[in-house]
Write an enzyme that holds these catalytic residues in place. Structure first.
Site, short mmCIF file in Angstrom:
data_model
loop_
_atom_site.label_atom_id
_atom_site.label_comp_id
_atom_site.label_asym_id
_atom_site.label_seq_id
_atom_site.Cartn_x
_atom_site.Cartn_y
_atom_site.Cartn_z
N GLU A 736 0.88 -1.19 0.00
CA GLU A 736 0.00 0.00 0.00
C GLU A 736 0.89 1.22 0.00
O GLU A 736 1.81 1.31 0.82
CB GLU A 736 -0.94 0.01 1.22
CG GLU A 736 -1.85 1.25 1.20
CD GLU A 736 -2.80 1.36 2.40
OE1 GLU A 736 -2.69 0.54 3.35
OE2 GLU A 736 -3.64 2.29 2.37
N ASN A 795 -4.47 5.04 -2.12
CA ASN A 795 -5.71 5.53 -1.54
C ASN A 795 -6.29 6.66 -2.39
O ASN A 795 -5.60 7.60 -2.77
CB ASN A 795 -5.48 6.03 -0.12
CG ASN A 795 -5.04 4.91 0.81
OD1 ASN A 795 -5.83 4.12 1.28
ND2 ASN A 795 -3.71 4.81 1.01
N GLU A 827 -7.74 1.98 -3.29
CA GLU A 827 -8.48 1.77 -2.05
C GLU A 827 -9.44 2.94 -1.89
O GLU A 827 -9.02 4.09 -1.91
CB GLU A 827 -7.53 1.70 -0.85
CG GLU A 827 -6.68 0.43 -0.83
CD GLU A 827 -5.85 0.29 0.45
OE1 GLU A 827 -6.10 1.05 1.42
OE2 GLU A 827 -4.97 -0.58 0.47
N ASP A 857 -11.83 0.25 1.45
CA ASP A 857 -10.98 0.51 2.61
C ASP A 857 -11.85 0.70 3.84
O ASP A 857 -13.02 1.07 3.73
CB ASP A 857 -10.15 1.78 2.32
CG ASP A 857 -8.87 1.83 3.13
OD1 ASP A 857 -8.65 0.94 3.97
OD2 ASP A 857 -8.07 2.78 2.89
N GLU A 914 -6.10 -5.07 8.01
CA GLU A 914 -4.99 -4.12 8.24
C GLU A 914 -4.83 -3.91 9.73
O GLU A 914 -5.74 -4.19 10.51
CB GLU A 914 -5.24 -2.80 7.51
CG GLU A 914 -6.48 -2.05 7.97
CD GLU A 914 -6.68 -0.73 7.25
OE1 GLU A 914 -5.79 -0.29 6.51
OE2 GLU A 914 -7.75 -0.13 7.44
P1 C2E Z 1 -5.42 3.78 5.71
O1 C2E Z 1 -5.73 3.73 4.26
O2 C2E Z 1 -6.28 3.00 6.57
O3 C2E Z 1 -3.92 3.38 5.88
C1 C2E Z 1 -3.44 2.53 6.84
C2 C2E Z 1 -2.92 3.30 7.98
O4 C2E Z 1 -2.66 2.38 9.08
C3 C2E Z 1 -1.58 3.95 7.69
O5 C2E Z 1 -1.47 5.14 8.41
C4 C2E Z 1 -0.58 2.93 8.29
O6 C2E Z 1 0.65 3.47 8.66
C5 C2E Z 1 -1.34 2.45 9.50
N1 C2E Z 1 -0.94 1.12 9.96
C6 C2E Z 1 -0.44 0.05 9.19
N2 C2E Z 1 -0.17 -1.01 9.98
C7 C2E Z 1 -0.53 -0.64 11.21
C8 C2E Z 1 -0.49 -1.31 12.43
O7 C2E Z 1 -0.05 -2.55 12.57
N3 C2E Z 1 -0.93 -0.70 13.54
C9 C2E Z 1 -1.39 0.63 13.43
N4 C2E Z 1 -1.81 1.23 14.52
N5 C2E Z 1 -1.45 1.28 12.27
C10 C2E Z 1 -1.02 0.64 11.18
P2 C2E Z 1 -1.00 6.37 7.71
O8 C2E Z 1 0.09 6.06 6.77
O9 C2E Z 1 -0.78 7.33 8.75
O10 C2E Z 1 -2.26 6.75 6.86
C11 C2E Z 1 -3.40 7.19 7.47
C12 C2E Z 1 -4.46 7.36 6.48
O11 C2E Z 1 -4.14 8.38 5.57
C13 C2E Z 1 -4.70 6.23 5.58
O12 C2E Z 1 -5.48 5.27 6.22
C14 C2E Z 1 -5.36 6.77 4.43
O13 C2E Z 1 -6.71 6.87 4.65
C15 C2E Z 1 -4.75 8.12 4.38
N6 C2E Z 1 -3.71 8.08 3.35
C16 C2E Z 1 -2.44 7.73 3.43
N7 C2E Z 1 -1.82 7.89 2.24
C17 C2E Z 1 -2.76 8.37 1.39
C18 C2E Z 1 -2.74 8.69 0.03
O14 C2E Z 1 -1.75 8.55 -0.68
N8 C2E Z 1 -3.90 9.12 -0.50
C19 C2E Z 1 -5.03 9.25 0.24
N9 C2E Z 1 -6.11 9.70 -0.31
N10 C2E Z 1 -5.09 8.95 1.53
C20 C2E Z 1 -3.96 8.50 2.09
CA CA Z 2 -5.71 2.44 2.85
CA CA Z 3 -7.67 1.63 6.18
#
Ligand code: C2E
Ligand code: CA
Ligand code: CA
Length: 964
Positions: A736, A795, A827, A857, A914
């Site tokens: 991802e 995403n 996603e 997602d 996830e």
């Molecule tokens: P998401 O799509 O649900 O992404 C997964 C989030 O969970 C990511 O946070 C990731 O670092 C985190 N995560 C993965 N494994 C674990 C785990 O074992 N435990 C915990 N507590 N967290 C875990 P991140 O990278 O901070 O992203 C947060 C949200 O930001 C994402 O949720 C997504 O909705 C958004 N996001 C991130 N990158 C993009 C992007 O390129 N475009 C868009 N539109 N949204 C993005």
């Molecule tokens: Ca995601």
């Molecule tokens: Ca998610």
């Protein structure tokens, strides 16, 4: 011998001497005046009569002499004595004819005359022819000569010492006296001569006696002589009369001549004067013509210019030489031939006329002139042409036109105008005044304009008005006045003072317009400006005012003001799906309900769109706010029946409080807004109070927004990659891609802090495109690097997905980067798909067609309906982390994840979990039959190079040929 005298004869001789003298004097007086032609007759006649007179005196005297012997007289000698007497007289008369010039001439004349008389006397004595001759006593003889001389001298002197006129005019008595004296002198001489004679006693007279006695002789002589004398005297008198008459005539003639001469001189003088005067006038006239301020020009009968003065040169710019002999048509504008002809005809027809019109200067400039034309005559009163006096009235005409214009403006002005004199008594009003006030001009003229007063203004108001008007010369403002019909109206009034050159106020001019309509319009605009046209609620402009008042009130009463920021959840969705009409009616309905939940003193305002602000006043405690807010929340959440639609909408409400949260209006509203967002974040349909933490978050938001706008340009974004693992095979199924923002000021900013913000401010489109392109590039790289390639999930925000043309754009980029679309996965969150479900389905269909995968997602966190889920062209469900953390212990979560996995499989979808952090979770999921997992247990999201290292080490991946 003794001589005796006859006394009578002596006396007679004296009379004769006197008479002769009288004649002599008279002649002497006349002779000089005798006309030349008769002079000689007069001289001869005068000499004879005078000589005879003297002689007769002498002869009578001789006759008186008596000797005692007979005496007779020798005739020849007696005649000689007569001749001598006449000669002496003639001589004397001849001498006096021209007057005697000096004393010597007088003496000589007297000597000659005396000699003549003496000669006459002694010749007469000799005529006695005595024998022995008579002897003379020498002394007496000389004395007789002297007497003769003296008598002559005296007589001549008398004639010439006296003036001519005196002699002529000499009175008879004077002349007689002179004659007596002269006669006495002559007689004296005679008798002295006689006395001087000494006769010898024996003397005898040798002359024979004539026989005539001496007495008779004397009578005859005296008679003859007297007749001659009288005759002479008469002649003299006649002559004198004639002469006098002649003299009178001469005198008259002379006077007449003199008068004529005087008159001639006077006439000559007058003529000279006149000639000089006319020459002077001519010069003066020429100077006047030349120097007069008006242009003067003369023309001949053909209309050609014959003279042209200096003012004409200045007025027309033509020099005298340029116009002489030219026709006056050169002074007309080019198109004025007809006017020229008419003017010529008028000059011919009328004696004198006045013409006004446009004429042209040498340079072509037009001037307006007034021309007075009079005919010109020569000395013989023949008409020879015309004289024109020309005045430039261009300025005057302009002023007149200006004046006309002003008068017209005055009369036609839409604004009422009233003019008063210096005593503020109305002297004039215009039509607009009549139209506005209803007063006719004659009803107001002569009166104080205060009759228009409405009684609405205080004395002080008018006092202040007059003070300002007199000080500044102008007053402007709004004033209420009364029309004739009694109605009161507002007017915009300007009063100006008009002063004369001395600075004394002469008039006041009041200009006003009825602003009733304007005021109504203003009020309407005011309403529009402060109210929302749809709901009729106050808008944000009025809100500030209301909040301000509420704060003032709260300060006085030491209570609270609550600001509620209210946003309808998913209103846009309703608007899009049911139409704006329904949306509008919903907003009206919401406004209506809101009114019913608050008090009259509270304010409800539509902030725009689906946002409302409610200001609650008189709040004694924050807890009272809660009850009102809950009433609102529940009340608004009940369904609305809008025609055939039944609509359900919930509000999210943010609350801030004065004075706890802020004392500032803008801050209070801002805080309520932030609290509302917080409520939205917390799942909508709830209310949140503002807190300090929220405040800090809002503060960071502002900074983030600013930085975010430049992040793309500054290349501050980076993609991190988190592996997804197939549970069965323990192999990498894909990654991802998660965006990271590394900002120099803010450090590493997590996506949760800027993704929703970038959606709000519209930056998400650019950011999303950057993510897509970057992911595609990586896919390409990995396609090259690894023989198998790696699928990359990215995403996609709801905004991107619902934007028109999103699918085309994706395909363009895929094409551009030259990747296999099967390596790409999107996603999309549940809620995003639900916003515009039909559109979403269309877009996803396209992706499926090209082999691009789609995963849902955060599955389980929203309200997805299974109905829709069935229709969606998707490949994968991603169970939300919140259901994984409690596994395997928590029973709820075990059940949910189990159900999701079962349902996913039932729909032929892959299921991924996830947030897997522990091995137990992975094991449990494997037990449930979950296909894939992702989480910190395997790896945190890693930068590209770190991910590659991890991948190669952990999975022992072989690189493609040619890749190191
Ligand atoms: P998401 O799509 O649900 O992404 C997964 C989030 O969970 C990511 O946070 C990731 O670092 C985190 N995560 C993965 N494994 C674990 C785990 O074992 N435990 C915990 N507590 N967290 C875990 P991140 O990278 O901070 O992203 C947060 C949200 O930001 C994402 O949720 C997504 O909705 C958004 N996001 C991130 N990158 C993009 C992007 O390129 N475009 C868009 N539109 N949204 C993005
Ligand atoms: Ca995601
Ligand atoms: Ca998610």
């Amino acid at each position: 011998m003794e001589a005796t005298y006859n006394n009578w004869l002596v006396a007679l001789s004296l009379v004769l001497a006197t008479g002769a003298s009288f004649i002599a004097l008279s002649l002497a007086a006349r002779i000089p005046h005798i006309h030349k032609s008769t002079l000689w007759y007069w001289l001869t006649g005068g000499a004879v009569s005078m000589g005879l007179g003297i002689w007769s005196m002498h002869f009578v005297g001789m006759l008186a002499f008596h000797l005692p012997i007979p005496l007779a007289y020798d005739i020849e000698l007696t005649l000689l004595s007569i001749v001598l007497g006449i000669m002496a007289s003639g001589f004397s008369l001849y001498v006096v004819r021209n007057g005697i010039k000096d004393n010597i001439a007088l003496l000589v004349s007297a000597l000659l005359m005396g000699s003549g008389i003496a000669g006459m006397h002694y010749t007469g004595m000799a005529a006695l022819r005595m024998s022995p001759p008579i002897e003379y006593d020498p002394i007496l003889f000389i004395a007789s000569l002297l007497i003769a001389f003296a008598a002559s001298f005296f007589a001549l002197k008398l004639c010439f010492s006296a003036g001519e006129r005196d002699l002529v005019k000499m009175l008879g008595l004077e002349r007689l006296t002179a004659s007596v004296i002269m006669g006495a002198a002559i007689a004296g001489m005679h008798y002295t001569g006689m006395t001087a004679a000494i006769f010898s006693p024996d003397a005898v007279c040798l002359v024979a006696s004539s026989g005539i006695s001496p007495g008779l002789m004397s009578v005859l002589v005296v008679l003859g002589v007297t007749i001659i004398l009288i005759f002479t005297l008469l002649l003299l008198m006649v002559d004198l009369k004639l002469a006098e008459k002649e003299r009178f005539m001469l005198e008259t003639l002379r006077r007449h001549n003199a008068r004529l001469k005087d008159q001639a001189e006077q006439l000559a003088e007058e003529m000279t004067r006149e000639v000089e005067e006319s020459a002077r006038k001519d010069r003066l006239l020429a100077a006047i013509v030349e120097q007069s301020g008006v242009a003067i020009c003369t023309t001949d009968l053909e209309g050609k210019i014959t003279s042209w003065n200096r003012s004409a040169e200045e007025m027309f710019g033509y020099h005298e030489q340029e116009v002489m002999g030219q026709k006056t048509s050169i002074l007309y504008p080019p198109d004025a031939d007809e006017e020229y002809r008419e003017a010529r005809q008028r000059i011919e027809r009328e004696r004198g006329c006045e013409i006004t019109g446009w004429r042209m200067r040498k340079g072509g400039e037009l001037i307006h002139v007034q021309i007075n034309i009079s005919p010109l005559y020569d000395a013989a009163h023949e008409r020879v042409g015309a004289v024109a006096v020309i005045r430039d009235v261009t300025e005057r005409r302009k002023a007149e036109e200006q004046l006309k214009l002003w008068a017209s403006v005055y009369e036609h002005s839409g604004e009422g105008i009233l003019i008063t004199d210096n005593n503020n008594i109305t002297i004039s009003v215009n039509q607009a005044f009549v139209d506005i006030t209803g007063y006719e001009a004659d009803e107001i003229i002569g009166r104080d304009p205060m009759i228009l007063g409405s009684g609405q203004h205080s004395k002080e108001f008018y006092h202040e008005l007059w003070r300002e008007l007199l000080e500044e010369g102008i007053w402007q403002g709004e004033i209420w006045n009364r029309k004739k019909d009694g109605s009161i109206f507002p007017e915009w009034l300007t009063i100006t003072t008009i002063k004369d050159s001395g600075g004394t106020i002469r008039n006041y001019i009041a200009i006003f317009s009825d602003i009733t309509e304007q005021k109504e319009r203003e009020a309407y605009i005011q309403h529009l400006a402060h109210h929302d046209p749809l709901t009729g609620l106050p808008n944000r402009n009025l809100l500030r005012d209301r909040v301000e008042q509420a704060i003032l009130h709260a300060r006085r009463h030491e209570d609270y003001v609550a600001v509620l920021f209210l946003d309808l959840d998913r209103f846009k969705h309703i608007n899009d799906t049911m139409g704006h009409d329904v949306g509008d009616r919903l907003l009206k309905a919401v406004a209506g309900r809101l009114r019913s939940y608050v008090r009259e003193s509270d304010t409800i305002c539509r902030q725009g769109g689906d946002e409302f602000i409610v200001v609650l006043t008189d709040v004694d405690h924050p807890s009272t706010v809660v009850s009102i807010v809950e009433k609102i929340l529940h009340g608004l959440s009940e369904s609305y029946q809008l025609d055939e639609y039944e609509v359900i909408v919930t509000p999210s409400i943010g609350i801030s409080l004065f004075p706890d949260d802020s004392q500032d209006i803008d801050e209070l509203i801002g805080h309520a807004d932030a609290a509302m967002y917080h409520a939205k974040d917390l799942g909508r349909g709830n209310y949140q109070f503002f807190t300090q933490a929220l405040n800090e978050m809002v503060a960071t938001r502002v900074v983030i927004e600013k930085e975010l706008r430049n992040a793309l340009l500054n290349d501050e974004f980076e993609l991190y990659f988190q592996p997804q693992v197939t549970l069965d095979t323990e192999s990498l199924s894909g990654v991802e891609a998660l965006i990271r923002w590394n900002n120099p000021k803010l450090g590493m900013v997590p996506p949760d802090s800027f993704i929703s913000l970038s959606e709000e401010i519209g930056l998400i489109y650019d950011i999303g495109e950057w993510v897509l392109r970057s992911a595609c590039k990586v896919i390409k790289q990995w396609q090259v690097r690894y023989s198998e390639g790696i699928r990359v999930a990215i995403n996609v925000s709801v905004k991107q997905l619902s934007r028109q043309g999103f699918a085309d754009r994706v395909l363009e980029i895929v094409e551009e980067c030259g990747i296999d679309p099967a390596y790409l996965e999107f996603e999309v969150t549940e809620s995003a798909l639900m916003v515009a479900i039909e559109h979403s389905i269309e877009v996803l269909e396209v992706f499926r067609k090209y082999g691009i995968k789609v995963a849902i997602d955060d599955f389980g966190s929203g309200y997805s309906s299974l109905n829709y889920l069935r229709r969606l062209p998707i490949d994968k469900l991603k169970i939300d982390r919140s259901f994984i953390g409690g596994l395997p212990e928590a029973a709820d979560e075990r059940e949910i994840s189990n159900a999701i996995i079962a349902m996913g499989h039932g729909l032929h979808l892959k299921v991924i979990a996830e947030g897997v952090e522990r091995v137990e979770q992975a094991d449990y999921l494997k037990l449930l039959g979950c296909d894939e997992v992702q989480g910190y247990f395997y790896s945190r999201p890693l930068p590209q190079s770190e991910f590659e290292r991890y991948y190669e080490d952990r999975f022992g991946v072989s690189l493609s040929e040619g890749v190191d």
